[in-house]
Motif scaffolding. Structure first.
Motif, PDB file in Angstrom:
ATOM      1  N   SER A 129      27.228-114.395 -41.380  1.00 40.42           N
ATOM      2  CA  SER A 129      28.515-113.877 -41.846  1.00 40.42           C
ATOM      3  C   SER A 129      28.911-114.632 -43.113  1.00 40.42           C
ATOM      4  CB  SER A 129      29.595-114.051 -40.786  1.00 40.42           C
ATOM      5  OG  SER A 129      29.309-113.264 -39.661  1.00 40.42           O
ATOM      6  N   GLY A 130      29.708-113.991 -43.930  1.00 36.77           N
ATOM      7  CA  GLY A 130      30.144-114.660 -45.151  1.00 36.77           C
ATOM      8  C   GLY A 130      31.098-113.808 -45.950  1.00 36.77           C
ATOM      9  N   MET A 131      31.380-114.258 -47.182  1.00 39.12           N
ATOM     10  CA  MET A 131      32.255-113.542 -48.103  1.00 39.12           C
ATOM     11  C   MET A 131      31.379-112.984 -49.228  1.00 39.12           C
ATOM     12  SD  MET A 131      35.283-116.395 -48.266  1.00 39.12           S
ATOM     13  CE  MET A 131      36.312-115.464 -49.384  1.00 39.12           C
ATOM     14  N   PHE A 132      31.629-111.721 -49.573  1.00 36.47           N
ATOM     15  CA  PHE A 132      30.820-111.038 -50.564  1.00 36.47           C
ATOM     16  C   PHE A 132      31.769-110.418 -51.597  1.00 36.47           C
ATOM     17  CE2 PHE A 132      28.881-111.024 -46.421  1.00 36.47           C
ATOM     18  CZ  PHE A 132      27.574-111.459 -46.653  1.00 36.47           C
ATOM     19  N   THR A 133      31.445-110.594 -52.880  1.00 33.00           N
ATOM     20  CA  THR A 133      32.353-110.096 -53.907  1.00 33.00           C
ATOM     21  C   THR A 133      31.581-109.375 -54.996  1.00 33.00           C
ATOM     22  OG1 THR A 133      34.150-110.713 -55.416  1.00 33.00           O
ATOM     23  CG2 THR A 133      32.315-112.225 -55.296  1.00 33.00           C
ATOM     24  N   GLY A 134      32.166-108.305 -55.499  1.00 37.22           N
ATOM     25  CA  GLY A 134      31.553-107.525 -56.563  1.00 37.22           C
ATOM     26  C   GLY A 134      32.325-106.232 -56.765  1.00 37.22           C
ATOM     27  N   THR A 135      31.808-105.385 -57.653  1.00 38.12           N
ATOM     28  CA  THR A 135      32.452-104.107 -57.938  1.00 38.12           C
ATOM     29  C   THR A 135      31.731-102.994 -57.188  1.00 38.12           C
ATOM     30  OG1 THR A 135      33.142-104.866 -60.122  1.00 38.12           O
ATOM     31  CG2 THR A 135      33.108-102.482 -59.748  1.00 38.12           C
ATOM     32  N   VAL A 136      32.491-102.205 -56.455  1.00 39.56           N
ATOM     33  CA  VAL A 136      31.907-101.132 -55.641  1.00 39.56           C
ATOM     34  C   VAL A 136      31.412-100.009 -56.552  1.00 39.56           C
ATOM     35  CG1 VAL A 136      32.325 -99.474 -53.779  1.00 39.56           C
ATOM     36  CG2 VAL A 136      33.505-101.683 -53.768  1.00 39.56           C
ATOM     37  N   SER A 137      30.165 -99.631 -56.365  1.00 41.81           N
ATOM     38  CA  SER A 137      29.604 -98.491 -57.097  1.00 41.81           C
ATOM     39  C   SER A 137      29.007 -97.515 -56.094  1.00 41.81           C
ATOM     40  CB  SER A 137      28.542 -98.957 -58.095  1.00 41.81           C
ATOM     41  OG  SER A 137      27.464 -99.592 -57.418  1.00 41.81           O
ATOM     42  N   ASP A 138      28.592 -96.361 -56.609  1.00 40.85           N
ATOM     43  CA  ASP A 138      28.014 -95.335 -55.740  1.00 40.85           C
ATOM     44  C   ASP A 138      26.609 -95.007 -56.231  1.00 40.85           C
ATOM     45  OD1 ASP A 138      28.730 -92.939 -53.692  1.00 40.85           O
ATOM     46  OD2 ASP A 138      27.507 -92.185 -55.341  1.00 40.85           O
ATOM     47  N   TYR A 139      25.640 -95.058 -55.309  1.00 36.98           N
ATOM     48  CA  TYR A 139      24.271 -94.683 -55.653  1.00 36.98           C
ATOM     49  C   TYR A 139      23.775 -93.668 -54.627  1.00 36.98           C
ATOM     50  CZ  TYR A 139      19.248 -94.957 -56.573  1.00 36.98           C
ATOM     51  OH  TYR A 139      17.932 -94.644 -56.859  1.00 36.98           O
ATOM     52  N   ARG A 140      23.667 -92.430 -55.084  1.00 37.43           N
ATOM     53  CA  ARG A 140      23.192 -91.350 -54.224  1.00 37.43           C
ATOM     54  C   ARG A 140      24.006 -91.240 -52.938  1.00 37.43           C
ATOM     55  NH1 ARG A 140      16.543 -91.781 -54.835  1.00 37.43           N
ATOM     56  NH2 ARG A 140      16.485 -91.341 -57.081  1.00 37.43           N
ATOM     57  N   GLY A 141      25.330 -91.348 -53.102  1.00 35.29           N
ATOM     58  CA  GLY A 141      26.220 -91.186 -51.966  1.00 35.29           C
ATOM     59  C   GLY A 141      26.404 -92.413 -51.104  1.00 35.29           C
ATOM     60  N   THR A 142      25.782 -93.527 -51.503  1.00 41.86           N
ATOM     61  CA  THR A 142      25.920 -94.771 -50.735  1.00 41.86           C
ATOM     62  C   THR A 142      26.683 -95.798 -51.567  1.00 41.86           C
ATOM     63  OG1 THR A 142      23.831 -94.382 -49.578  1.00 41.86           O
ATOM     64  CG2 THR A 142      24.668 -96.646 -49.614  1.00 41.86           C
ATOM     65  N   ARG A 143      27.705 -96.383 -50.970  1.00 40.79           N
ATOM     66  CA  ARG A 143      28.467 -97.421 -51.681  1.00 40.79           C
ATOM     67  C   ARG A 143      27.687 -98.729 -51.674  1.00 40.79           C
ATOM     68  NH1 ARG A 143      33.811 -97.772 -48.614  1.00 40.79           N
ATOM     69  NH2 ARG A 143      32.287 -97.525 -46.948  1.00 40.79           N
ATOM     70  N   GLN A 144      27.740 -99.417 -52.816  1.00 42.98           N
ATOM     71  CA  GLN A 144      26.984-100.654 -52.900  1.00 42.98           C
ATOM     72  C   GLN A 144      27.650-101.636 -53.851  1.00 42.98           C
ATOM     73  OE1 GLN A 144      23.082 -99.856 -54.478  1.00 42.98           O
ATOM     74  NE2 GLN A 144      23.810 -99.478 -56.546  1.00 42.98           N
TER      75      GLN A 144
ATOM     76  N   ARG B  26      29.010-116.057 -50.496  1.00 44.58           N
ATOM     77  CA  ARG B  26      28.921-117.384 -49.870  1.00 44.58           C
ATOM     78  C   ARG B  26      28.904-117.155 -48.365  1.00 44.58           C
ATOM     79  NH1 ARG B  26      32.976-122.344 -51.109  1.00 44.58           N
ATOM     80  NH2 ARG B  26      31.587-122.574 -52.896  1.00 44.58           N
ATOM     81  N   THR B  27      27.839-117.559 -47.722  1.00 40.51           N
ATOM     82  CA  THR B  27      27.804-117.450 -46.267  1.00 40.51           C
ATOM     83  C   THR B  27      28.536-118.640 -45.670  1.00 40.51           C
ATOM     84  OG1 THR B  27      25.747-118.696 -45.979  1.00 40.51           O
ATOM     85  CG2 THR B  27      25.555-116.315 -46.409  1.00 40.51           C
ATOM     86  N   PHE B  28      29.004-118.480 -44.460  1.00 41.37           N
ATOM     87  CA  PHE B  28      29.753-119.572 -43.840  1.00 41.37           C
ATOM     88  C   PHE B  28      28.845-120.759 -43.519  1.00 41.37           C
ATOM     89  CE2 PHE B  28      32.680-115.976 -42.320  1.00 41.37           C
ATOM     90  CZ  PHE B  28      33.462-116.093 -43.466  1.00 41.37           C
ATOM     91  N   ARG B  29      27.542-120.517 -43.536  1.00 37.46           N
ATOM     92  CA  ARG B  29      26.595-121.608 -43.324  1.00 37.46           C
ATOM     93  C   ARG B  29      26.445-122.462 -44.591  1.00 37.46           C
ATOM     94  NH1 ARG B  29      22.210-121.993 -39.649  1.00 37.46           N
ATOM     95  NH2 ARG B  29      22.574-119.853 -39.020  1.00 37.46           N
ATOM     96  N   ASP B  30      26.965-121.929 -45.750  1.00 35.23           N
ATOM     97  CA  ASP B  30      26.767-122.619 -47.017  1.00 35.23           C
ATOM     98  C   ASP B  30      27.641-123.857 -47.172  1.00 35.23           C
ATOM     99  OD1 ASP B  30      24.886-120.827 -47.869  1.00 35.23           O
ATOM    100  OD2 ASP B  30      26.310-119.545 -48.932  1.00 35.23           O
ATOM    101  N   VAL B  31      28.666-124.032 -46.333  1.00 40.08           N
ATOM    102  CA  VAL B  31      29.570-125.170 -46.482  1.00 40.08           C
ATOM    103  C   VAL B  31      28.777-126.465 -46.342  1.00 40.08           C
ATOM    104  CG1 VAL B  31      31.625-126.294 -45.565  1.00 40.08           C
ATOM    105  CG2 VAL B  31      31.465-123.803 -45.566  1.00 40.08           C
ATOM    106  N   ASP B  32      28.913-127.350 -47.323  1.00 39.31           N
ATOM    107  CA  ASP B  32      28.113-128.580 -47.375  1.00 39.31           C
ATOM    108  C   ASP B  32      28.393-129.509 -46.204  1.00 39.31           C
ATOM    109  OD1 ASP B  32      26.946-127.720 -49.707  1.00 39.31           O
ATOM    110  OD2 ASP B  32      28.429-128.707 -50.991  1.00 39.31           O
ATOM    111  N   ASP B  33      29.662-129.721 -45.935  1.00 40.74           N
ATOM    112  CA  ASP B  33      30.060-130.687 -44.915  1.00 40.74           C
ATOM    113  C   ASP B  33      30.147-129.960 -43.564  1.00 40.74           C
ATOM    114  OD1 ASP B  33      31.337-132.448 -43.217  1.00 40.74           O
ATOM    115  OD2 ASP B  33      32.661-133.230 -44.773  1.00 40.74           O
ATOM    116  N   GLU B  34      29.166-130.197 -42.702  1.00 45.89           N
ATOM    117  CA  GLU B  34      29.111-129.474 -41.432  1.00 45.89           C
ATOM    118  C   GLU B  34      30.313-129.794 -40.558  1.00 45.89           C
ATOM    119  OE1 GLU B  34      26.040-128.805 -37.687  1.00 45.89           O
ATOM    120  OE2 GLU B  34      25.317-129.688 -39.557  1.00 45.89           O
ATOM    121  N   ALA B  35      30.765-131.054 -40.594  1.00 39.90           N
ATOM    122  CA  ALA B  35      31.932-131.450 -39.793  1.00 39.90           C
ATOM    123  C   ALA B  35      33.175-130.709 -40.282  1.00 39.90           C
ATOM    124  CB  ALA B  35      32.144-132.953 -39.878  1.00 39.90           C
TER     125      ALA B  35
END
Length: 765
Positions: free
Chosen positions: A140-155, A162-171
């Motif tokens: 799981s994480g946070m994803f950022t960008g501009t929504v576009s459409d490719y052949r009827g699919t949003r992308q 940044r995934t929640f596993r990316d946090v440096d300090d585990e504590a």
């Protein structure tokens, strides 16, 4: 609590502009440059979203808060929108592209029901493997960008994440697992989590003494509000929803309190200046005017007039806002006040925002006064005065005559546009300034006229745009308010209909209806948002700022056919069979003053009974025979402006017909707005609806000179109780401590945020 605060908050001399400290000025805390704090690269990226100082970034509040256990609703994402979402990786795959060199990695993220595609391109499989290792199913994480459409699919293409596993300090990650996640207004170069990192870098080292505290301790106790530093910490790094909500509440109170203090100090400074008392005089021009009025004043006109008369009679400058329904008779109230000042030996100046309106006021006033407006002239009344008009388009000879009459005192009433503000304009004894449609002017313009008086003149501000109470407190807090709701007797009223632009039969019937009214002696306005086909509606100001629809909606409006223009519609109407033989005139801001006056005169006399115009005729124009108002592209205007346009008809004894033409789809917000206009005749109710239906930024307007407004969380649509409380407390503070000598932190914040330009913005809001 900071040096120089009292000096920074001292009252300004009339006509003197306060220049705020530049970013980084050491007189102000929280003024250090982000370049010094975060480095040049990060500061450059933050500068692109308007953040330059430590205070800028501390007041860049999260747009919303996410929850690691609650995924974003991906179904609601719109194509073209820059988004930050919290989601879970469902599956990820990488492959070589078939038709050209390179590789593509596709990752599908989900909210549990809906999906969104993340797409990454690389020179080879090795270059995209990095993402494949991080975007594993279940992450799981946070994803950022501009929504576009490719052949009827949003992308999202090459999104930052940044995934929640990316946090440096585990504590730290474990500790903050249940904390709300601040999601900031961001950009592709500076995504939300990078903004959060920058905020934390600036916030962590701050101490209590580093942060100004503009809210008095007693006020904070009464409302249960945290201190400034605690609020910053809670809003940017909350441990619970309750924390950030409490912090936001505190910041709303602060914004309201600072704003109301600025308005209270402006009001106190104006009232502290001496004024010349202008009491009523028996047997003078005012009594003579009232005796010749062809109609009876409404109860509201008499009541407001009595209040104004009493305030003019005091040696303290009147500071009053007169708002009223379209056609409620504000001009008569103002004229009675002006004549009271003339009776007392003074002069009155009426400042109008457009030449059309200035000419209209001059005609109305001289028409109402008759011989009383011809003092000193053959046939003029013995107790009369002179009423002169000054505009920028006047010839040199006429201008010299007007200037001489004003300077000598021969003219008791001077009506004019911005030309009144010129240095060469002198008045013998200016006792009253009347400003019509105040939102078209700034503080400095108003004060430039007031500065022409030997002592502070009385001030009457008028507006025909009904102002919701909370907006009045926010924008006109330095003025006392009077309201006219009652319309004069004899008005026939106006019926309003919505006309779908695509219904040819209805449109044809609309032109036929105009012909019927013209044949019966009526006049018809046809209003367009543009002057010609080459204009962007938002650029009409190139011709005249009067032509910019004040509430014109921006490019966010749905795409459709080109907006109607004066030039095109004029040619169209001249070719419409139903209008054969009917003269069609034009009115817009690119015409000269003489051309505008001639166009209005031809319309009023019936020489050209149909007038195609921009919104230059929105306020003040009074043609009693006008019975039809057609507004093309009506969905592109705000409710208050539509109501103003409707107010141009039905002003005589003939009923009016208003037709709002729209191409908006039924069921859309734009169509609903036009429908609300058609079914509501109460301007005050429409103003409230306008406030509810439009974005807050549309209500408050843009900040001056590129500076961000200090109102970030306060909402005039929702925060009436906070504004009320702040207004009362701020006035009490200013009454007890006008120089803010005991409130140096408040003075410091005021000097930084509410300079003259911001005050001008507030009064135009």
């Amino acid at each position: 609590m900071g040096t120089g605060g009292a000096r920074a908050g001292a009252p300004l001399a009339r006509g003197v502009r306060h220049d705020p400290a530049v970013a980084g000025d050491v007189r102000f805390r929280l003024g250090r440059s982000l370049k010094d704090l975060l480095g040049e690269r990060t500061a450059k990226a933050l500068d692109k979203i308007g953040l330059r100082t430590e205070e800028d970034i501390l007041r860049h509040y999260p747009r919303r808060y996410g929850d690691r256990g609650r995924l974003s609703d991906l179904r609601s994402l719109a194509v073209g929108e820059h988004v930050t979402v919290i989601a879970q990786v469902a599956r990820t795959s990488a492959r070589r592209m078939q038709n050209r060199p390179g590789a593509i990695l596709t990752s599908i993220i989900t909210d549990g029901t809906n999906e969104l595609t993340l797409t990454f391109f690389g020179k080879n499989l090795g270059t995209v493997k990095y993402h494949e290792g991080r975007l594993r199913p279940g992450e799981s994480g946070m994803f950022t960008g501009t929504v576009s459409d490719y052949r009827g699919t949003r992308q999202l293409t090459h999104p930052d994440y940044r995934t929640f596993r990316d946090v440096d300090d585990e504590a730290a990650a474990m500790e903050s697992m249940d904390w709300p996640i601040p999601i900031y207004p961001a950009s592709a170069e500076m995504p939300s989590w990078k903004v959060a990192d920058a905020v934390q870098t600036v916030l962590r080292p701050l101490r209590l003494e580093d942060v100004p505290e503009p809210l008095p301790a007693q006020y904070r106790r009464e409302h249960g509000l945290p201190g400034a530093l605690e609020a910053f910490r809670s809003i940017h790094l909350p441990h619970s929803e309750g924390e950030w909500r409490r912090a936001q509440d505190r910041m709303r109170h602060e914004e309201a309190f600072v704003l109301q203090t600025a308005l209270a100090r402006r009001r106190a400074a104006a009232l502290a200046e001496p004024a010349t008392a202008r009491p009523p005089r028996a047997g003078g021009i005012r009594e003579a005017f009232e005796a010749r009025l062809p109609f009876t004043l409404t109860a509201g006109q008499r009541e407001v007039g009595d209040v104004v008369a009493e305030e003019l009679a005091r040696p303290v400058p009147m500071q009053r806002l007169l708002q009223g329904e379209v056609g409620s008779g504000k001009t008569v109230v103002a004229l009675r006040a002006m004549l009271q000042v003339v009776d007392a030996g003074g002069q009155a100046a009426l400042l109008a925002p457009t030449e059309v309106l200035a000419h209209q006021h001059h005609r109305s006033i001289t028409g109402l006064l008759g011989p009383l407006a011809e003092g000193g002239m053959l046939g003029g009344a013995e107790e009369g005065t002179r009423v002169v008009l000054l505009t920028g388009s006047m010839g040199a000879a006429a201008r010299r005559k007007v200037l001489a009459a004003a300077a000598s005192g021969e003219a008791g009433i001077v009506v004019g546009t911005h030309a009144l503000l010129g240095d060469v304009v002198q008045l013998a004894d200016l006792g009253l300034v009347v400003v019509d449609e105040q939102h078209r002017f700034g503080v400095e313009q108003r004060d430039a006229l007031r500065a022409k008086a030997r002592v502070s003149p009385h001030l009457l501000v008028m507006t025909a745009t009904p102002i919701p109470r909370t907006v009045a407190m926010t924008s006109f807090g330095d003025l006392e308010t009077s309201t006219l709701r009652e319309l004069p007797a004899g008005r026939a009223g106006v019926t309003t209909s919505v006309v779908p632009a695509g219904n040819e039969r209805w449109v044809r019937r609309m032109w036929e209806r105009i012909r019927e009214e013209v044949d019966g002696g009526g006049r018809a306005y046809v209003v367009c948002p543009r002057i010609d086909a080459a204009d962007d509606a938002a650029l009409v100001a190139d011709g005249d700022p009067d032509d910019v629809p004040a509430d014109l909606l921006d490019a966010a409006a749905p795409a459709g056919p080109p907006l109607a223009s004066v030039e095109e519609v004029t040619e169209l109407l001249r070719a419409v069979p139903a209008l054969a033989g009917v003269a069609v005139g034009q009115m817009h801001g690119r015409l000269s003053g003489e051309e505008k006056d001639a166009a209005m005169r031809a319309f009023a006399t019936g020489e050209t009974p149909v007038l195609v115009s921009t919104t230059v005729i929105e306020v003040g124009v009074d043609v009693p025979d006008a019975t039809v108002m057609v507004v093309l592209d009506a969905d592109r205007f705000g409710l208050s402006q539509l109501h103003q346009l409707r107010g141009r008809i039905g002003r005589g004894d003939r009923p009016g017909v208003c037709m709002a033409v729209t191409a908006a789809a039924p069921g859309s917000p734009a169509f609903a707005r036009v429908g609300a206009f058609a079914t509501t005749a109460d301007g005050f109710r429409l103003a409230e609806l306008d406030l509810e239906m439009r974005r807050e930024g549309d209500v408050l307007g843009a900040a001056q000179s590129g500076r961000g407004t200090s109102l970030r969380l306060l909402r005039v649509t929702k925060d009436a109780e906070i504004i009320d409380a702040a207004r009362a407390a701020a006035r009490a503070v200013v009454a007890a401590d006008p120089e803010l000598a005991e409130h140096t932190d408040l003075a410091e914040v005021l000097a930084r945020h509410v300079d003259e330009e911001t005050a001008a913005y507030l009064e135009r809001a």
